[in-house]
Design a protein around this motif. Structure first.
Motif, PDB file in Angstrom:
ATOM      1  N   ARG A  93     -45.651  37.386  -4.980  1.00 24.22           N
ATOM      2  CA  ARG A  93     -45.541  35.925  -4.519  1.00 24.22           C
ATOM      3  C   ARG A  93     -46.708  35.750  -3.172  1.00 24.22           C
ATOM      4  O   ARG A  93     -46.834  36.420  -2.456  1.00 24.22           O
ATOM      5  N   VAL A  94     -46.862  34.368  -3.287  1.00 25.45           N
ATOM      6  CA  VAL A  94     -47.677  33.961  -2.458  1.00 25.45           C
ATOM      7  C   VAL A  94     -47.015  32.982  -1.662  1.00 25.45           C
ATOM      8  O   VAL A  94     -46.696  31.980  -2.025  1.00 25.45           O
ATOM      9  N   ASN A  95     -46.864  33.077  -0.218  1.00 21.72           N
ATOM     10  CA  ASN A  95     -45.981  32.188   0.635  1.00 21.72           C
ATOM     11  C   ASN A  95     -46.847  30.859   1.118  1.00 21.72           C
ATOM     12  O   ASN A  95     -47.271  30.808   2.294  1.00 21.72           O
ATOM     13  N   ALA A  96     -47.307  30.264   0.258  1.00 17.41           N
ATOM     14  CA  ALA A  96     -48.076  29.029   0.326  1.00 17.41           C
ATOM     15  C   ALA A  96     -47.822  28.201  -0.847  1.00 17.41           C
ATOM     16  O   ALA A  96     -47.526  28.547  -2.045  1.00 17.41           O
ATOM     17  N   CYS A  97     -48.365  26.914  -0.550  1.00 17.70           N
ATOM     18  CA  CYS A  97     -48.758  26.095  -1.820  1.00 17.70           C
ATOM     19  C   CYS A  97     -50.125  26.182  -2.332  1.00 17.70           C
ATOM     20  O   CYS A  97     -50.953  26.538  -1.586  1.00 17.70           O
ATOM     21  N   LEU A  98     -50.175  26.194  -3.611  1.00 18.10           N
ATOM     22  CA  LEU A  98     -51.451  26.307  -3.970  1.00 18.10           C
ATOM     23  C   LEU A  98     -52.407  25.594  -3.816  1.00 18.10           C
ATOM     24  O   LEU A  98     -53.708  26.117  -3.332  1.00 18.10           O
ATOM     25  N   SER A  99     -52.226  24.217  -3.436  1.00 24.34           N
ATOM     26  CA  SER A  99     -53.649  23.468  -2.955  1.00 24.34           C
ATOM     27  C   SER A  99     -53.762  23.727  -1.630  1.00 24.34           C
ATOM     28  O   SER A  99     -55.018  23.679  -1.454  1.00 24.34           O
ATOM     29  N   ASP A 100     -52.925  24.134  -0.743  1.00 20.86           N
ATOM     30  CA  ASP A 100     -53.192  24.611   0.630  1.00 20.86           C
ATOM     31  C   ASP A 100     -53.816  25.740   0.539  1.00 20.86           C
ATOM     32  O   ASP A 100     -55.043  25.909   1.280  1.00 20.86           O
ATOM     33  N   TYR A 101     -53.578  26.682  -0.506  1.00 19.53           N
ATOM     34  CA  TYR A 101     -54.403  28.060  -0.371  1.00 19.53           C
ATOM     35  C   TYR A 101     -55.946  27.743  -0.782  1.00 19.53           C
ATOM     36  O   TYR A 101     -56.634  28.502  -0.117  1.00 19.53           O
ATOM     37  N   ILE A 102     -56.026  26.920  -1.812  1.00 18.24           N
ATOM     38  CA  ILE A 102     -57.386  26.857  -2.099  1.00 18.24           C
ATOM     39  C   ILE A 102     -58.273  25.999  -1.029  1.00 18.24           C
ATOM     40  O   ILE A 102     -59.459  26.392  -0.763  1.00 18.24           O
ATOM     41  N   GLU A 103     -57.724  25.094  -0.374  1.00 20.20           N
ATOM     42  CA  GLU A 103     -58.443  24.499   0.403  1.00 20.20           C
ATOM     43  C   GLU A 103     -58.775  25.453   1.616  1.00 20.20           C
ATOM     44  O   GLU A 103     -59.974  25.096   2.203  1.00 20.20           O
ATOM     45  N   GLN A 104     -58.089  26.241   2.031  1.00 15.09           N
ATOM     46  CA  GLN A 104     -58.184  27.183   3.374  1.00 15.09           C
ATOM     47  C   GLN A 104     -58.618  28.539   3.145  1.00 15.09           C
ATOM     48  O   GLN A 104     -58.869  29.117   3.998  1.00 15.09           O
ATOM     49  N   THR A 105     -58.887  28.664   2.156  1.00 11.34           N
ATOM     50  CA  THR A 105     -59.507  30.279   1.652  1.00 11.34           C
ATOM     51  C   THR A 105     -60.817  30.326   1.117  1.00 11.34           C
ATOM     52  O   THR A 105     -61.387  29.251   0.416  1.00 11.34           O
ATOM     53  N   ASP A 106     -61.615  31.161   1.701  1.00 11.74           N
ATOM     54  CA  ASP A 106     -62.938  31.292   1.000  1.00 11.74           C
ATOM     55  C   ASP A 106     -62.780  32.222   0.200  1.00 11.74           C
ATOM     56  O   ASP A 106     -61.944  32.858  -0.408  1.00 11.74           O
ATOM     57  N   LEU A 107     -64.246  32.614  -0.658  1.00 11.92           N
ATOM     58  CA  LEU A 107     -64.331  33.454  -1.744  1.00 11.92           C
ATOM     59  C   LEU A 107     -64.116  34.765  -1.407  1.00 11.92           C
ATOM     60  O   LEU A 107     -63.144  35.590  -2.212  1.00 11.92           O
ATOM     61  N   GLU A 108     -64.224  35.395  -0.107  1.00 12.80           N
ATOM     62  CA  GLU A 108     -64.040  36.550   0.135  1.00 12.80           C
ATOM     63  C   GLU A 108     -62.415  36.984   0.330  1.00 12.80           C
ATOM     64  O   GLU A 108     -61.865  37.908  -0.255  1.00 12.80           O
ATOM     65  N   SER A 109     -61.801  35.904   0.664  1.00 14.19           N
ATOM     66  CA  SER A 109     -60.193  36.169   0.736  1.00 14.19           C
ATOM     67  C   SER A 109     -59.505  35.944  -0.554  1.00 14.19           C
ATOM     68  O   SER A 109     -58.351  36.523  -0.596  1.00 14.19           O
ATOM     69  N   LEU A 110     -60.107  35.436  -1.477  1.00 17.71           N
ATOM     70  CA  LEU A 110     -59.697  35.631  -3.083  1.00 17.71           C
ATOM     71  C   LEU A 110     -59.262  36.909  -3.342  1.00 17.71           C
ATOM     72  O   LEU A 110     -58.474  37.011  -4.314  1.00 17.71           O
ATOM     73  N   ASN A 111     -59.692  37.877  -2.918  1.00 14.64           N
ATOM     74  CA  ASN A 111     -59.707  39.203  -3.339  1.00 14.64           C
ATOM     75  C   ASN A 111     -58.413  39.977  -3.219  1.00 14.64           C
ATOM     76  O   ASN A 111     -57.908  40.784  -3.767  1.00 14.64           O
ATOM     77  N   GLN A 112     -57.481  39.155  -2.326  1.00 13.25           N
ATOM     78  CA  GLN A 112     -56.104  39.686  -1.932  1.00 13.25           C
ATOM     79  C   GLN A 112     -55.091  39.229  -3.288  1.00 13.25           C
ATOM     80  O   GLN A 112     -54.041  39.669  -3.237  1.00 13.25           O
TER      81      GLN A 112
END
Length: 448
Positions: A99-118
């Motif tokens: 589970r990710v405690n965020a909205c998908l659109s917010d996550y994509i806007e605020q996340t860089d490529l490296e952080s996608l590893n989580q």
């Protein structure tokens, strides 16, 4: 933003008869390939107009259809033994829910490529000494808004881009309730028939040394729109190459500025070696289907030896095209014979030695155009976004690499680029490069 694991399990093929199947033989190319995971993430908006009423129902359907798909792609459920074959198909595929405690659109806007590893079930882009790891690991990430990020880590020991693409299409078809069966499943073992393995293969760490080496790397994503691609194709023309294709022109362009970035970072003019991944399924005689499992590709080598200050795009484009065309049927026949291992190992050893001594820069160019499109519909629509995570602090030994993939937008192409941190600092601020390349496009242009 927190990613919280809610469950872990192994999904196994639904057929009770898999123990009767013979071991899946590795090919020579599979044997030489170091064990490592390549990641893929597919983002889906909340499945509002589908027949799925809850995320629990979505996950249950994914697991059931995955189990059914593994009946056909049974090697993906097994484990590698002695670097010669795959068996124990009942071991299954690692399946994680989070589970990710965020909205998908917010996550994509605020996340860089490296952080996608989580969002991944395991660590990608790093050498794994334990060859008995699962061939496939999956993580289904559910966002607070109901959006989904389906993440896969595919072991490159037997899985290449064509295998991933066909597997995903079959899995998605079964999930939608359609027929995901493949014809002539006996051809799953075609790779080992054409390139038989060697039981007493002497140690050869050349590929490992080229793909994984010490250093701090950084990944960035750049998008080239249709106009930029057309202009680069025109600029790549020469008497030797009158009609350059997209991969030759765009691959040469990124390679050119990677070379210039290396020169700026080190102050040294070195030859540049380019290894390209060439799918050989359609080059074999007879041709092989896309669902043939195994590393059915070769890595032809081309070298840019000039140490002139100016690096010409048309020269590099010709070398890219020449590398692909060097994979002829005569060459394939040679590799299928008794001399195959000798030819491969000697070439790799020579290049590895040159690179390890610091006498050349090594790059890998991979094109997923027309192979891995990222449009799989599991029953709740096609993905809004298809991403490749970047290297992070846990996998910085991954070597210089350029991956070209489609974006699904107006014939644009994304270039996923990994270089040393110093070289990337020059590349991502080079005005001539940025005149054609738009950096980090996913996070400010795509609406989820």
């Amino acid at each position: 933003m927190e990613v919280r694991i809610t469950s872990r399990e192994m999904v196994k093929p639904s057929s009770p008869d898999l123990h009767l199947l013979k071991p899946f033989k590795l090919s020579l190319v599979d044997e030489l390939s170091p064990t490592n995971y390549v990641p893929f993430i597919f983002f889906y908006t909340k499945p509002s107009d589908s027949h799925f009423k809850s995320t629990t129902q979505v996950s249950d359907q994914l697991k059931k259809s995955l189990s059914k798909t593994l009946n056909q792609f049974y090697p993906l459920s097994g484990r590698t033994k002695n670097n010669l074959y795959i068996s124990y198909y009942e071991e299954g595929v690692q399946y994680v829910e989070a589970r990710v405690n965020a909205c998908l659109s917010d996550y994509i806007e605020q996340t860089d490529l490296e952080s996608l590893n989580q969002l991944l079930p395991c660590q990608p882009f790093c050498y794994i000494s334990n060859s008995t790891v699962p061939q496939l690991a999956i993580q289904v990430n559910i966002f607070d808004c109901g959006g989904i990020a389906l993440a896969l880590c595919c072991c490159h020991k037997i899985i290449d881009a064509s295998t991933v693409s066909v597997f995903l299409k079959s899995w998605a078809a079964f999930s939608r309730g359609s027929n995901g069966e493949i014809p002539k499943p006996d051809l799953l073992e075609a790779s080992s028939r054409f390139f038989p393995s060697i039981e007493s293969m002497p140690p050869n760490n050349s590929i490992k040394g080229l793909l994984f080496n010490e250093g701090r790397r950084k990944t960035r994503s750049f998008v080239f729109d249709a106009n930029a691609i057309a202009t680069l194709m025109f600029k790549a023309k020469s008497k030797r190459l009158e009609h350059p294709r997209r991969v030759a022109a765009l691959g040469a362009f990124v390679w050119k500025y990677a070379i210039l970035a290396s020169r700026s970072a080190s102050g040294i003019l070195k030859p540049a070696i380019l290894s390209q991944s060439v799918n050989i399924r359609q080059k074999m005689k007879p041709q092989l289907p896309d669902y043939s499992i195994g590393n059915l590709f070769l890595l032809p080598i081309t070298t840019y030896n000039s140490v002139e200050k100016d690096v010409e795009l048309h020269d590099l484009a010709y070398l890219v095209r020449e590398g692909v065309e060097s994979v002829t049927r005569d060459y394939l026949d040679l590799l299928q014979g008794e001399e195959g291992f000798k030819v491969m190992s000697e070439q790799l050893s020579q290049i590895a030695e040159t690179v390890s001594k610091g006498n050349a820069q090594f790059y890998t160019l991979i094109s997923w155009l027309n192979t891995l499109e990222g449009k799989e519909d599991f029953g709740w629509g096609k993905p809004t976004l298809f991403c490749i995570p970047g290297v992070d602090s846990h996998n910085r030994e991954f070597s210089n690499c350029i991956i070209l993939k489609g974006t699904g937008q107006h014939k644009a192409i994304e270039a996923w680029v990994t270089l040393s941190e110093k070289e990337m600092a020059f590349l991502e601020h080079d005005p001539e490069f940025l005149a054609f390349a738009s950096p980090n496009p996913h996070y400010d242009k795509i609406k989820i």
